[in-house]
Design a protein around this motif. Structure first.
Motif, PDB file in Angstrom:
ATOM      1  N   ALA A 287       0.868  -1.176   0.000  1.00 13.56           N
ATOM      2  CA  ALA A 287       0.000   0.000   0.000  1.00 13.56           C
ATOM      3  C   ALA A 287       0.899   1.219   0.000  1.00 13.56           C
ATOM      4  CB  ALA A 287      -0.912   0.013   1.214  1.00 13.56           C
ATOM      5  N   GLY A 288       0.461   2.260  -0.676  1.00 12.14           N
ATOM      6  CA  GLY A 288       1.309   3.432  -0.890  1.00 12.14           C
ATOM      7  C   GLY A 288       1.791   3.370  -2.324  1.00 12.14           C
ATOM      8  N   THR A 289       1.469   4.398  -3.113  1.00 14.71           N
ATOM      9  CA  THR A 289       1.687   4.325  -4.563  1.00 14.71           C
ATOM     10  C   THR A 289       2.302   5.601  -5.119  1.00 14.71           C
ATOM     11  OG1 THR A 289      -0.289   2.961  -4.675  1.00 14.71           O
ATOM     12  CG2 THR A 289       0.458   3.886  -6.749  1.00 14.71           C
ATOM     13  N   ALA A 290       3.172   5.426  -6.110  1.00 17.40           N
ATOM     14  CA  ALA A 290       3.733   6.561  -6.851  1.00 17.40           C
ATOM     15  C   ALA A 290       3.937   6.121  -8.298  1.00 17.40           C
ATOM     16  CB  ALA A 290       5.059   6.979  -6.226  1.00 17.40           C
ATOM     17  N   SER A 314       1.694   6.192   6.194  1.00 12.40           N
ATOM     18  CA  SER A 314       0.621   5.834   7.133  1.00 12.40           C
ATOM     19  C   SER A 314      -0.330   4.838   6.460  1.00 12.40           C
ATOM     20  CB  SER A 314      -0.098   7.080   7.661  1.00 12.40           C
ATOM     21  OG  SER A 314      -1.078   7.525   6.767  1.00 12.40           O
ATOM     22  N   GLU A 315      -0.629   5.059   5.179  1.00  7.77           N
ATOM     23  CA  GLU A 315      -1.445   4.100   4.417  1.00  7.77           C
ATOM     24  C   GLU A 315      -0.861   2.686   4.531  1.00  7.77           C
ATOM     25  OE1 GLU A 315      -1.763   6.168   0.415  1.00  7.77           O
ATOM     26  OE2 GLU A 315      -2.750   4.275  -0.011  1.00  7.77           O
ATOM     27  N   HIS A 316       0.464   2.635   4.420  1.00 12.05           N
ATOM     28  CA  HIS A 316       1.167   1.355   4.427  1.00 12.05           C
ATOM     29  C   HIS A 316       1.176   0.711   5.819  1.00 12.05           C
ATOM     30  CE1 HIS A 316       3.966  -1.545   2.747  1.00 12.05           C
ATOM     31  NE2 HIS A 316       4.637  -1.471   3.889  1.00 12.05           N
ATOM     32  N   PRO A 376      -6.218  -3.681   5.277  1.00 10.68           N
ATOM     33  CA  PRO A 376      -6.395  -2.237   5.060  1.00 10.68           C
ATOM     34  C   PRO A 376      -5.882  -1.770   3.692  1.00 10.68           C
ATOM     35  CG  PRO A 376      -5.509  -2.679   7.241  1.00 10.68           C
ATOM     36  CD  PRO A 376      -5.421  -3.970   6.487  1.00 10.68           C
ATOM     37  N   ALA A 377      -5.308  -2.676   2.869  1.00 12.96           N
ATOM     38  CA  ALA A 377      -4.943  -2.283   1.504  1.00 12.96           C
ATOM     39  C   ALA A 377      -6.178  -2.248   0.602  1.00 12.96           C
ATOM     40  CB  ALA A 377      -3.902  -3.230   0.929  1.00 12.96           C
ATOM     41  N   LEU A 378      -7.226  -2.940   1.012  1.00 14.18           N
ATOM     42  CA  LEU A 378      -8.459  -2.990   0.198  1.00 14.18           C
ATOM     43  C   LEU A 378      -9.719  -2.612   0.939  1.00 14.18           C
ATOM     44  CD1 LEU A 378      -8.551  -3.688  -2.790  1.00 14.18           C
ATOM     45  CD2 LEU A 378      -6.543  -4.609  -1.737  1.00 14.18           C
ATOM     46  N   TRP A 400     -15.731  -9.851  -7.339  1.00 17.28           N
ATOM     47  CA  TRP A 400     -14.503 -10.507  -6.864  1.00 17.28           C
ATOM     48  C   TRP A 400     -13.309  -9.543  -6.859  1.00 17.28           C
ATOM     49  CZ3 TRP A 400     -13.440 -16.326  -8.204  1.00 17.28           C
ATOM     50  CH2 TRP A 400     -14.509 -17.112  -7.720  1.00 17.28           C
ATOM     51  N   TYR A 401     -13.474  -8.340  -7.377  1.00 17.42           N
ATOM     52  CA  TYR A 401     -12.362  -7.373  -7.351  1.00 17.42           C
ATOM     53  C   TYR A 401     -11.964  -7.105  -5.888  1.00 17.42           C
ATOM     54  CZ  TYR A 401     -10.319  -2.822  -6.595  1.00 17.42           C
ATOM     55  OH  TYR A 401      -9.520  -1.819  -6.114  1.00 17.42           O
ATOM     56  N   GLY A 402     -10.676  -7.081  -5.623  1.00 20.39           N
ATOM     57  CA  GLY A 402     -10.163  -6.754  -4.292  1.00 20.39           C
ATOM     58  C   GLY A 402     -10.249  -7.878  -3.283  1.00 20.39           C
ATOM     59  N   ILE A 420      -6.575  -7.374  -7.525  1.00 22.63           N
ATOM     60  CA  ILE A 420      -6.626  -5.979  -7.990  1.00 22.63           C
ATOM     61  C   ILE A 420      -6.035  -5.923  -9.399  1.00 22.63           C
ATOM     62  CG2 ILE A 420      -6.663  -4.826  -5.762  1.00 22.63           C
ATOM     63  CD1 ILE A 420      -3.628  -4.557  -5.926  1.00 22.63           C
ATOM     64  N   ARG A 421      -5.953  -4.745  -9.984  1.00 23.12           N
ATOM     65  CA  ARG A 421      -5.475  -4.544 -11.369  1.00 23.12           C
ATOM     66  C   ARG A 421      -6.199  -5.538 -12.269  1.00 23.12           C
ATOM     67  NH1 ARG A 421      -0.993  -2.082  -8.737  1.00 23.12           N
ATOM     68  NH2 ARG A 421      -2.281  -1.328  -7.044  1.00 23.12           N
ATOM     69  N   SER A 422      -7.519  -5.505 -12.177  1.00 21.37           N
ATOM     70  CA  SER A 422      -8.306  -6.573 -12.781  1.00 21.37           C
ATOM     71  C   SER A 422      -9.562  -6.037 -13.455  1.00 21.37           C
ATOM     72  CB  SER A 422      -8.710  -7.554 -11.675  1.00 21.37           C
ATOM     73  OG  SER A 422      -9.368  -6.848 -10.634  1.00 21.37           O
ATOM     74  N   ALA A 434     -10.346  -0.066  -9.982  1.00 22.68           N
ATOM     75  CA  ALA A 434      -9.120   0.398  -9.319  1.00 22.68           C
ATOM     76  C   ALA A 434      -9.518   1.207  -8.094  1.00 22.68           C
ATOM     77  CB  ALA A 434      -8.292   1.260 -10.259  1.00 22.68           C
ATOM     78  N   GLY A 435      -8.736   1.043  -7.043  1.00 20.57           N
ATOM     79  CA  GLY A 435      -9.048   1.745  -5.801  1.00 20.57           C
ATOM     80  C   GLY A 435      -7.809   2.342  -5.180  1.00 20.57           C
ATOM     81  N   CYS A 436      -8.002   3.093  -4.097  1.00 17.59           N
ATOM     82  CA  CYS A 436      -6.856   3.656  -3.391  1.00 17.59           C
ATOM     83  C   CYS A 436      -7.220   3.933  -1.931  1.00 17.59           C
ATOM     84  CB  CYS A 436      -6.385   4.924  -4.072  1.00 17.59           C
ATOM     85  SG  CYS A 436      -7.680   6.088  -4.275  1.00 17.59           S
TER      86      CYS A 436
HETATM   87  C1  ISC Z   1      -6.863  -0.917  -4.243  1.00 20.29           C
HETATM   88  C2  ISC Z   1      -5.851  -1.015  -5.076  1.00 20.29           C
HETATM   89  O1  ISC Z   1      -4.534  -0.962  -4.655  1.00 20.29           O
HETATM   90  C3  ISC Z   1      -4.169  -1.160  -3.295  1.00 20.29           C
HETATM   91  C4  ISC Z   1      -2.866  -1.861  -3.314  1.00 20.29           C
HETATM   92  C5  ISC Z   1      -1.674  -1.172  -3.378  1.00 20.29           C
HETATM   93  C6  ISC Z   1      -1.669   0.221  -3.181  1.00 20.29           C
HETATM   94  C7  ISC Z   1      -2.785   0.892  -2.811  1.00 20.29           C
HETATM   95  C8  ISC Z   1      -2.744   2.349  -2.552  1.00 20.29           C
HETATM   96  O2  ISC Z   1      -1.648   2.940  -2.514  1.00 20.29           O
HETATM   97  O3  ISC Z   1      -3.771   2.991  -2.375  1.00 20.29           O
HETATM   98  C9  ISC Z   1      -4.068   0.187  -2.585  1.00 20.29           C
HETATM   99  O4  ISC Z   1      -4.226   0.019  -1.205  1.00 20.29           O
HETATM  100  C10 ISC Z   1      -6.051  -1.193  -6.527  1.00 20.29           C
HETATM  101  O5  ISC Z   1      -5.070  -1.313  -7.261  1.00 20.29           O
HETATM  102  O6  ISC Z   1      -7.212  -1.239  -6.983  1.00 20.29           O
END
Ligand code: ISC
Ligand code: MG
Length: 466
Positions: A287-290, A314-316, A376-378, A400-402, A420-422, A434-436
């Motif tokens: 979790a945590g994306t760039a 904090s997300e991570h 907590p990643a989904l 079934w996503y997530g 995910i990525r689906s 896709a989510g975040c």
């Molecule tokens: C919910 C998704 O990613 C999760 C997994 C990795 C990073 C994420 C983020 O940084 O928000 C998400 O928690 C998605 O790809 O649909």
């Protein structure tokens, strides 16, 4: 194939016992026979196999060491209430009662089932996910597997009371025939996109604001919100082609496809939920994306910023804490690095913490998965409040996503990834998801941009350039 000659399987002891049991107990018996075979193209077999309204599944794990083509259906396990427990119970019972002729000890040989779970069984389901219940695992009729450099074929058959050795030999011979037929090279035609429509963009951004409010009010600490992209193709998608492109483009991800009665749920996920191999447990906090940089230096700078960014950290951390708490119940020797690393994918980079542990004696993969899902990643933190918020406020049906998808064998081994990525492909109609992770200091516009990046792998696989 399967060596040079067709083996006289019917002479086997397990076959004899299964036939005998079907007669004396007057009920069907599962007979599972596994043999090593010569090198085959597992994906080609998956791609070419077609049964009208049938089942098939494909799985390639992220290190490319395990690959499965699961064809047809010998037996289906479906669960609604208490789905992880129900599937665990029915799978264990099925495995105990089955007659298994498998000379190999390798995890994933012999009796193995393929399937997954819906994200939230309490959310009202929509028509498009009708073939994907709250929990479903399929014992395939035929399984072609690659473990490292070794290839195996498994036949699973329901032996009925009037069946004899000949019935079983015929079925095994048909597996031979099928493997020979699929020794052709498969190349499909190109697909193009007619229309693409984001679902309720403005409302989605509003929902992110609402989630932030919920967090600021102290109802939750993190809530993961997803959105949907609807795509209309010029003709029914060639799902095999999509999987092939995912394989080529998303090299470090798990590639999966579950086809049920013409609907195909497919994706390339970097996220392992849990793997069990001979008592060794592996999980992943992701979790945590760039974004990716344009060159090596830019990549490094973005990664450094990501590692230092408090919002992403904090997300991570919510994910790390939760996975640690769950594994504590079922495992010993839990090892979690204190700091995350960065995992680079083709289109983006993530904060990543690998987790290893040793499964306690009575723990099962599905016990762990049932408690982890959704991490907590989904979902979010705390789980209950976050899932309730998603159920009430998200405008889409995640299906079934997530949720966890993968495989289980009869000795407690298996692996589940987070789907995910689906996307869900229903002929010419495709839904991508896709989510975040929303936390206290999330910026709704930036979260929107983040979900955009996460659509790229599936868009590229469908043949759309960004
Ligand atoms: C919910 C998704 O990613 C999760 C997994 C990795 C990073 C994420 C983020 O940084 O928000 C998400 O928690 C998605 O790809 O649909
Ligand atoms: Mg994020």
């Amino acid at each position: 194939m399967i060596g040079t000659k067709v083996e006289d399987l019917a002479a086997g002891e397990k076959t004899r016992q299964a036939i005998e049991a079907a007669r004396t107990q007057n009920r069907e018996q599962i007979l599972s026979i596994t043999r090593e075979i010569e090198t085959v193209d597992v994906f080609n077999i998956y791609e070419r196999h077609h049964e009208e309204n049938g089942n098939k599944a494909y799985w390639l794990n992220h290190d490319k060491e395990t690959e499965f083509a699961a064809l047809g259906c010998c037996k289906k396990l479906v669960a609604d209430d208490d789905r992880f427990e129900t599937i665990k119970f029915s799978w264990t019972k099925m495995a105990e009662e089955a007659w298994i002729d498998n000379p190999f000890t390798e995890a994933g040989t012999g009796l193995a089932a393929f399937g997954g779970f819906a994200f939230d069984p309490e959310k009202k389901t929509t028509e498009k996910w009708k073939h994907f219940p709250a929990g479903m695992f399929v014992l395939p009729a035929f399984l072609i597997a690659r473990h490292g450099e070794a290839y195996y074929a498994t036949m699973n058959i329901l032996v009925k009371k009037n069946d004899d050795r000949e019935t079983i030999q015929d079925k095994w011979n048909s597996l031979h025939k099928l493997l020979q037929e699929y020794e052709l090279d498969g190349k499909g035609s190109r697909i193009s996109i007619l229309a693409m429509e984001e679902q309720e963009t403005a409302q989605w951004i509003e929902t992110v604001g609402k989630a932030k409010q919920e967090i600021q009010n102290g109802q939750a600490e993190k809530i993961v919100l997803a959105r949907e992209l609807l795509i209309c193709l010029d003709k029914a998608a060639d799902t095999g082609q999509v999987v092939r492109r995912l394989q080529e483009q998303q090299r470090d991800s798990y590639i999966f496809a579950f086809e049920i009665a013409g609907s195909c749920f497919v994706g390339a996920t970097p996220e392992r939920l849990v793997k069990v191999k001979e008592g060794e447990v592996l999980s992943t906090c992701l979790a945590g994306t760039a974004p990716r940089g344009k060159n090596k230096i830019e990549d490094e700078l973005i990664a450094k910023d990501l590692l230092e960014d408090t919002k992403n950290r904090s997300e991570h951390q919510f994910v790390v804490n939760m996975i640690r708490d769950v594994l504590d119940k079922y495992c010993s020797f839990i090892d979690i690095p204190a700091e995350p690393a960065v995992q680079r994918l083709k289109n983006l980079q993530h904060l990543y913490t690998p987790v290893t542990a040793r499964l306690n004696e009575h723990g099962h993969l599905l016990d762990i998965a049932g408690e982890l899902h959704p991490t907590p990643a989904l979902g979010g933190t705390p789980k209950k409040a976050a899932v309730e918020f998603i159920r009430e406020n998200e405008l889409l049906d995640r299906g079934w996503y997530g949720a966890p998808v993968g495989w289980l064998d009869d000795r407690g081994n298996g692996e589940l990834a987070v789907a995910i990525r689906s996307g869900l492909i229903n002929k010419e109609k495709v839904s991508l998801f896709a989510g975040c992770g929303i936390v206290a200091d999330s910026d709704p516009e930036m979260e929107y941009e983040e979900t955009k990046m996460k659509f790229s792998p599936m868009l590229n696989a469908l043949g759309v350039k960004k």
